[in-house]
Design an enzyme around this catalytic site. Structure first.
Site, PDB file in Angstrom:
ATOM      1  CB  VAL A  80     -19.739  -7.255  21.266  1.00  0.00           C
ATOM      2  CG1 VAL A  80     -21.112  -7.897  21.247  1.00  0.00           C
ATOM      3  CG2 VAL A  80     -18.652  -8.302  21.140  1.00  0.00           C
ATOM      4  CB  SER A  81     -15.416  -4.694  18.203  1.00  0.00           C
ATOM      5  OG  SER A  81     -14.491  -3.644  18.005  1.00  0.00           O
ATOM      6  N   PRO A  82     -16.211  -2.083  20.274  1.00  0.00           N
ATOM      7  CG  PRO A  82     -14.850  -1.121  21.925  1.00  0.00           C
ATOM      8  CD  PRO A  82     -15.378  -2.443  21.446  1.00  0.00           C
TER       9      PRO A  82
END
Length: 200
Positions: free
Chosen positions: A12-14
């Protein structure tokens, strides 16, 4: 002899999303092997001086959005900087990626990790929802039974183990690429990763 990279990240890390396709390309280009290691940054931040996004100072949160737009434009990677389903619990998706690595291999796990990132940051899908994860498996041509494998103690133990490995290795942010004990933190360090893989 091919080099090996341990890839510590959360799906979920951009920043993981912005670098993922380039990283996969580098691995292929240099014939490097990869350890796909989703980890729990909820455990890593407290021991490394980091703060979860909602607890960061307003000016840091504001600048993060500027930098995300800047990098997305520069790299030509689609990115909704404030997606509908974020922050979101990445635990189940992480265990699903691990289950994929355990049963289908690292290449399949790497591909699924990329699909998870695109789901959140390009497609406005809820990565914590079982139906989203089932759809991603189908889109990747992976067996639906991986959802069951992801719910086993073995997947949970591997997730915990990778998180502890990251802590022991000195990892504190996502994504981190570790080659022979040397950490490269952030998708903006992939040029250094490329030089390292090329023997520079």
């Amino acid at each position: 002899m091919s080099m090996h990279v341990d890839y510590y990240f959360t799906p979920v890390s951009p920043w993981t999303h912005l670098g993922h396709a380039r990283f996969a390309q580098l691995l292929q280009q240099h014939g490097a092997t990869v350890g796909v290691r989703p980890v729990d940054y909820g455990r890593i931040f407290p021991v490394s001086g980091g703060l979860p996004l909602p607890k960061r100072a307003p000016q840091r949160q504001a600048y993060r959005l500027v930098e995300l737009r800047r990098f997305a434009d520069h790299l030509g990677v689609p990115l909704n900087v404030q997606p509908k389903h974020f922050p979101v619990d990445a635990g189940t998706a992480s265990r699903l990626i691990i289950a994929t690595a355990q049963t289908q291999g690292n290449a399949a796990a790497l591909d699924l990790a990329g699909r998870c990132g695109r789901a959140v940051w390009e497609q406005e899908r809820d990565l914590a929802a079982a139906d989203t994860l089932q759809a991603l498996l189908a889109e990747a041509g992976l067996p639906a039974t991986l959802m069951e494998t992801a719910a086993t103690p073995a997947a949970a133990e591997a997730f915990d183990g990778f998180t502890q490995q990251a802590i022991d290795a000195g990892v504190f942010g996502a994504p981190s690429y570790v080659i022979d004990g040397e950490i490269f933190w952030g998708q903006d360090r992939l040029d250094f990763v490329a030089r390292r893989l090329a023997g520079g």
